[in-house]
Design a protein around this motif. Sequence first.
Motif, short mmCIF file in Angstrom:
data_model
loop_
_atom_site.label_atom_id
_atom_site.label_comp_id
_atom_site.label_asym_id
_atom_site.label_seq_id
_atom_site.Cartn_x
_atom_site.Cartn_y
_atom_site.Cartn_z
N ASP A 207 0.82 -1.22 0.00
CA ASP A 207 0.00 0.00 0.00
C ASP A 207 0.85 1.26 0.00
OD1 ASP A 207 -2.46 -1.24 -0.05
OD2 ASP A 207 -2.53 -1.47 2.13
N GLY A 208 2.17 1.11 -0.16
CA GLY A 208 3.03 2.28 -0.22
C GLY A 208 2.86 3.03 -1.54
N ALA A 209 3.27 4.27 -1.56
CA ALA A 209 3.11 5.09 -2.77
C ALA A 209 4.34 5.98 -2.93
CB ALA A 209 1.85 5.94 -2.69
N LEU A 210 4.79 6.11 -4.21
CA LEU A 210 5.90 6.99 -4.56
C LEU A 210 5.49 7.82 -5.75
CD1 LEU A 210 8.88 4.46 -4.31
CD2 LEU A 210 8.23 6.19 -2.63
N LEU A 211 5.98 9.05 -5.79
CA LEU A 211 5.57 9.95 -6.87
C LEU A 211 6.73 10.88 -7.21
CD1 LEU A 211 2.91 10.66 -8.47
CD2 LEU A 211 2.70 12.58 -6.90
N LEU A 212 7.03 10.94 -8.50
CA LEU A 212 7.97 11.93 -9.03
C LEU A 212 7.17 12.82 -9.97
CD1 LEU A 212 10.80 13.09 -9.56
CD2 LEU A 212 11.09 11.35 -11.34
N ALA A 213 7.14 14.11 -9.67
CA ALA A 213 6.31 15.02 -10.44
C ALA A 213 7.06 16.32 -10.72
CB ALA A 213 5.01 15.32 -9.68
N LEU A 214 6.61 16.99 -11.78
CA LEU A 214 7.12 18.33 -12.02
C LEU A 214 6.58 19.28 -10.96
CD1 LEU A 214 6.67 18.53 -15.91
CD2 LEU A 214 8.78 18.10 -14.63
N LYS A 215 7.19 20.40 -10.87
CA LYS A 215 6.78 21.34 -9.82
C LYS A 215 5.35 21.83 -10.02
CE LYS A 215 8.55 25.23 -7.16
NZ LYS A 215 9.58 26.28 -7.06
N ASP A 216 4.86 21.76 -11.28
CA ASP A 216 3.48 22.18 -11.50
C ASP A 216 2.48 21.07 -11.20
OD1 ASP A 216 3.83 20.41 -13.54
OD2 ASP A 216 3.44 21.83 -15.17
N GLY A 217 2.96 19.91 -10.72
CA GLY A 217 2.07 18.83 -10.33
C GLY A 217 1.92 17.75 -11.38
N THR A 218 2.53 17.91 -12.54
CA THR A 218 2.42 16.91 -13.59
C THR A 218 3.18 15.65 -13.19
OG1 THR A 218 2.26 18.63 -15.27
CG2 THR A 218 2.84 16.43 -16.02
N VAL A 219 2.50 14.51 -13.24
CA VAL A 219 3.10 13.25 -12.80
C VAL A 219 4.05 12.73 -13.85
CG1 VAL A 219 2.62 10.87 -12.12
CG2 VAL A 219 1.07 12.70 -11.42
N LEU A 220 5.29 12.36 -13.38
CA LEU A 220 6.27 11.74 -14.27
C LEU A 220 6.36 10.24 -14.01
CD1 LEU A 220 9.16 14.39 -14.08
CD2 LEU A 220 7.30 14.23 -15.73
N VAL A 221 6.52 9.87 -12.76
CA VAL A 221 6.62 8.46 -12.39
C VAL A 221 5.78 8.25 -11.13
CG1 VAL A 221 8.16 6.54 -11.86
CG2 VAL A 221 8.99 8.44 -13.26
N ARG A 222 5.17 7.08 -11.05
CA ARG A 222 4.29 6.82 -9.91
C ARG A 222 4.34 5.35 -9.55
NH1 ARG A 222 -1.09 5.20 -9.28
NH2 ARG A 222 -2.24 6.22 -7.60
#
Length: 519
Positions: A207-222
Amino acid sequence: MRTNLLALLTRKRLPAQHLALSFVVLVCLAILGLDIWQTMTARAQRLQEGEVNVSNLTRAIAQHAEDTIAEADTVIAGIVERVEWDGLEALNRERLERWMRSRVEAHVQLHGLFVYDAQGTWLATSYDTVPVHVNNSDREYFIYHRDHPDATVRIGAVVKSRTTGDLVIPVTRRMNHPDGRFAGVVLATIRVDYFNTFYRELGIGSDGALLLALKDGTVLVRRPFDEAVIGTSEAKGRIFNEFLPKSDSGTAMLVSIVDQVERLYGYRQLHRYPLVIEAGLSKQVVLASWQQGVYRSALVVLVVMIIMGLFGLLLIRQIQHGLDAEKALQKAHDALEKMALHDGLTGLANRRQLEVMLPAEIGRAYRNASSLALIMIDIDHFKRYNDLYGHPAGDECIKAVSEAVKDTVRRAGDLAVRYGGEEILILLPGTDEVGAYTVAEKILTTVRGLAIEHKGNQAGIVTISAGVHACLPRREHVTPQRMIKAADEALYIAKASGRNKVHSHFLNKIRSLLFSSVA
């Protein structure tokens, strides 16, 4: 007042069983309260440890992302410098592409390296062949660099490679002619799968979650990976509304807007690049060891409380047994005391009790300045009665006379004593000679009313004689012996003057004075 307070406390005293039960309940509540306090303290500590863990995880992922982007940025910056130095006209494409392929082989995260001219046409690539009739002038990153003269690195949203179909993250820089005009774009593509592989290996639970996003909130990797949300603004509301307005890093407990799982999130904004990292550990995972400890602790507390309950039950039973034994002893003591202070035949007090009470009543009368009276009673011709009817009948006669005395002497402070074989002495506190005489007359009348046959007595029935003596201890020296002797003397006169009557020295003196004055 002190006596009243002690009496109140005595009346209010709780039974021993209640005290024991209260003690056991208090101990159980104390154990339960301590366990709850320790449980909540351990929970707070576990959440604090979780914050440290998720913060460290976020820092590590952020460092990984920054290193990954920095390596790609270093490569494309070198290409930009080489192309701008040599010039597009003198570009040795074969030599450049060979170097670009070596960089892709050296950096596993790189999907490819590309150089485009001002029209978006491929000039060089790390691929073995350059696609024909492919133009990238429509890409967002190309349009941005064409319209913006700044030479800073740009990280774009995830795109799908037109050559391989892979999801890639574009990292680009602008190339300029010597006069500053737009000359094209250098592109490094980073594999999204490179991040996915790295994130999958991190032990953050299902149930863990990871997120790499641009500063404007656009998701790159999840993680968990979902291609449908790559490139969307899923993270924008949470990151910008909850995190970034407060600081560029931190932790917070939030419910995911995607899967509704409550997680402890850590977030961090990269300093060199416009990227945001977010890592979330499920609250259930964070508190898993704590919950196991709670179950173990609850089991231990339950066992302890059961043992305490059984102990308390045994204690209460033991106390009850002790109290029952104490009551039995008290009853036996009371019976012995009654036997010691009361006459077994008549139920009247015995001489031992009189020896205790008479001095006390003399002292009380002295303190209160009140009178004290004695009545000495004797059954007339009782020896003849025994001779005529037998000793058992004599005992019954004494009991009947004693009951008549009890029926007449009813005040709480009065005391009727079997003084001798057929002699009864009555102690009357707060009573003068007239009052005592009146009581004696009532007793005589009551005994006559019994109409017990006595052929050896002149009246034909059982009668009694009585001697009365009263005194005021404040005015005269009074001792128990003197009072008893005076009453006995009065009784002797009553018997000598014909029996079946009451004699009082004081009242006889008054009568003599009255008769003398009349004569």
